[in-house]
Write a protein that holds these residues in place. Structure first.
Motif, PDB file in Angstrom:
ATOM      1  N   SER A   1      -4.346  -5.230 -11.042  1.00  0.00           N
ATOM      2  CA  SER A   1      -2.842  -5.136 -10.592  1.00  0.00           C
ATOM      3  C   SER A   1      -1.930  -3.627 -10.609  1.00  0.00           C
TER       4      SER A   1
ATOM      5  N   ALA B   1      -8.137  -1.567  -5.956  1.00  0.00           N
ATOM      6  CA  ALA B   1      -7.093  -2.339  -5.697  1.00  0.00           C
ATOM      7  C   ALA B   1      -7.048  -3.683  -4.419  1.00  0.00           C
TER       8      ALA B   1
ATOM      9  N   ARG C   1      -2.182  -1.886  -7.975  1.00  0.00           N
ATOM     10  CA  ARG C   1      -1.250  -2.321  -6.481  1.00  0.00           C
ATOM     11  C   ARG C   1       0.669  -1.952  -6.536  1.00  0.00           C
TER      12      ARG C   1
END
Length: 362
Positions: free
Chosen positions: A353, A126, A356
């Motif tokens: 993403s 990430a 995250r």
């Protein structure tokens, strides 16, 4: 410690007959007969078979990186240190020396499990500066060795890779990889995963002493078939090639192709550091009639030494015997229809993403 011999009856399921001292030890110890029968007791029937111990550690990083020109990947992932499969030829055995442990019995009986691997991997993938490249799972020790059934560290790492659509390949001798087909098959279908199963020989008797706790050869063929039928791109590793020991390369390649393997590779036996004396001891124990002949050919492959670490030759060897192995492999692959080049896995679908977003939930 010096060579502490283990009685033969206690070796069932283990690849090494003694606790090979590691190269950083300063002190050596030898058994001493004090008149009370302690040496006899140590080497007699009272000695129990060595059991597997697992120690946990918190990993500081999950992804290992290399820039070796003879290795076809730059990123690796290893949930464990040490490997219970106990393969006598394992080039990773000397890595246990850095832990102050023996590359012999300790390597296959004193394992280190990286309990936080998935969390660390998630953070690394990430990171805003991370650039995706294929990650090879199980580059040093087998990610599907027996302890994985309970600890499931490999599966946890695959879940992270799958959630981010990060490409990975697996090399294993463990049939436990079938358990994770629900993760691997969808990734394989979109060119994000491939699995290679190592089959050193089809001779079950040889495999039992060469790779004592790995799946039997017929079981690995079944694993290949199961993976292929599920749509996973699969290949076979016929490594390592050991002169006058596993001489059935062509038969292994044919059997693997029949069950679905379409890619193949091989390496020659490598004996770095403490591995050389351990392999010699194994030869003297199991093949005393040909031990000298085997080692002579191994040295031919490595420029007259037990091992030559030169990048240009360490994987495939050099000289006449290396040329012969190369010709046998290439001709067998061409005759059977194996793909000449490994297909690159897709890195364009990587989506950090998703990772995250997961981190923000905690």
């Amino acid at each position: 410690m010096s060579d502490v011999l283990i009685p033969l009856h206690a070796l069932k399921g283990r690849g090494v007959a003694y606790r090979q001292p590691h190269r950083f030890e300063r002190d050596t110890r030898d058994a001493f007969d004090d008149g009370w029968g302690t040496v006899e007791a140590q080497n007699g029937s009272q000695v129990l078979p060595p059991v597997t111990q697992v120690r946990f550690e918190d990993a500081r990083s999950a992804i290992t990186r290399n820039d070796s020109p003879d290795i076809g990947f730059s990123q690796g992932l290893n949930p464990y240190r040490g490997c219970e499969h106990g393969c006598i030829y394992c080039y990773a055995r000397p890595s246990h020396s850095y832990l102050g442990l023996s590359p012999g019995l300790d390597f296959e009986t004193r394992l280190i499990a990286k309990r936080n691997l998935a969390e660390v991997l998630r953070a690394e993938l990430a990171h805003p500066r991370y650039q995706p490249e294929m990650i090879a799972v199980g580059t040093v020790t087998d990610a599907y060795q027996p302890v994985e059934r309970e600890l499931r560290l490999t599966r946890a790492a695959l879940e992270v890779l799958c959630s981010a659509r990060h490409p990975f390949s697996i090399v294993t001798k463990g049939s436990g990889v079938e358990r994770d087909l629900d993760l691997i098959a969808p990734m394989g279908a979109i060119n994000l995963a491939a699995v290679y199963v190592t089959i050193t020989t089809l001779d079950a008797k040889l495999a039992r002493i060469l790779e004592p706790r790995a799946a039997a050869p017929y079981r690995r063929l079944r694993t290949l078939r199961t993976l292929a039928e599920a749509g996973v791109p699969v290949g076979v590793s016929v490594s390592p090639q050991i002169p006058f020991i596993n001489d059935d390369m062509e038969q292994v390649l044919a059997a693997a192709y029949e069950v679905g393997a379409r890619r193949a590779f091989y390496q020659v036996l490598r004996l770095p550091w403490e591995l050389a004396p351990m392999f010699r001891q194994w030869l003297d124990l199991h093949y005393p009639d040909r031990a000298a002949r085997v080692m002579a050919r191994v040295q031919d492959l490595h420029g007259g030494k037990d091992y030559e670490a030169d990048f240009a030759t360490r994987m495939k060897g050099q000289g006449i015997w290396a040329d012969l192995l190369r010709q046998r492999f290439n001709k067998a692959c061409e005759r059977l229809g194996y793909e000449r080049e490994r297909r690159a896995l897709d890195v364009s679908l990587f989506r950090p993403s998703a990772l995250r977003a997961q981190q923000e939930l905690f």
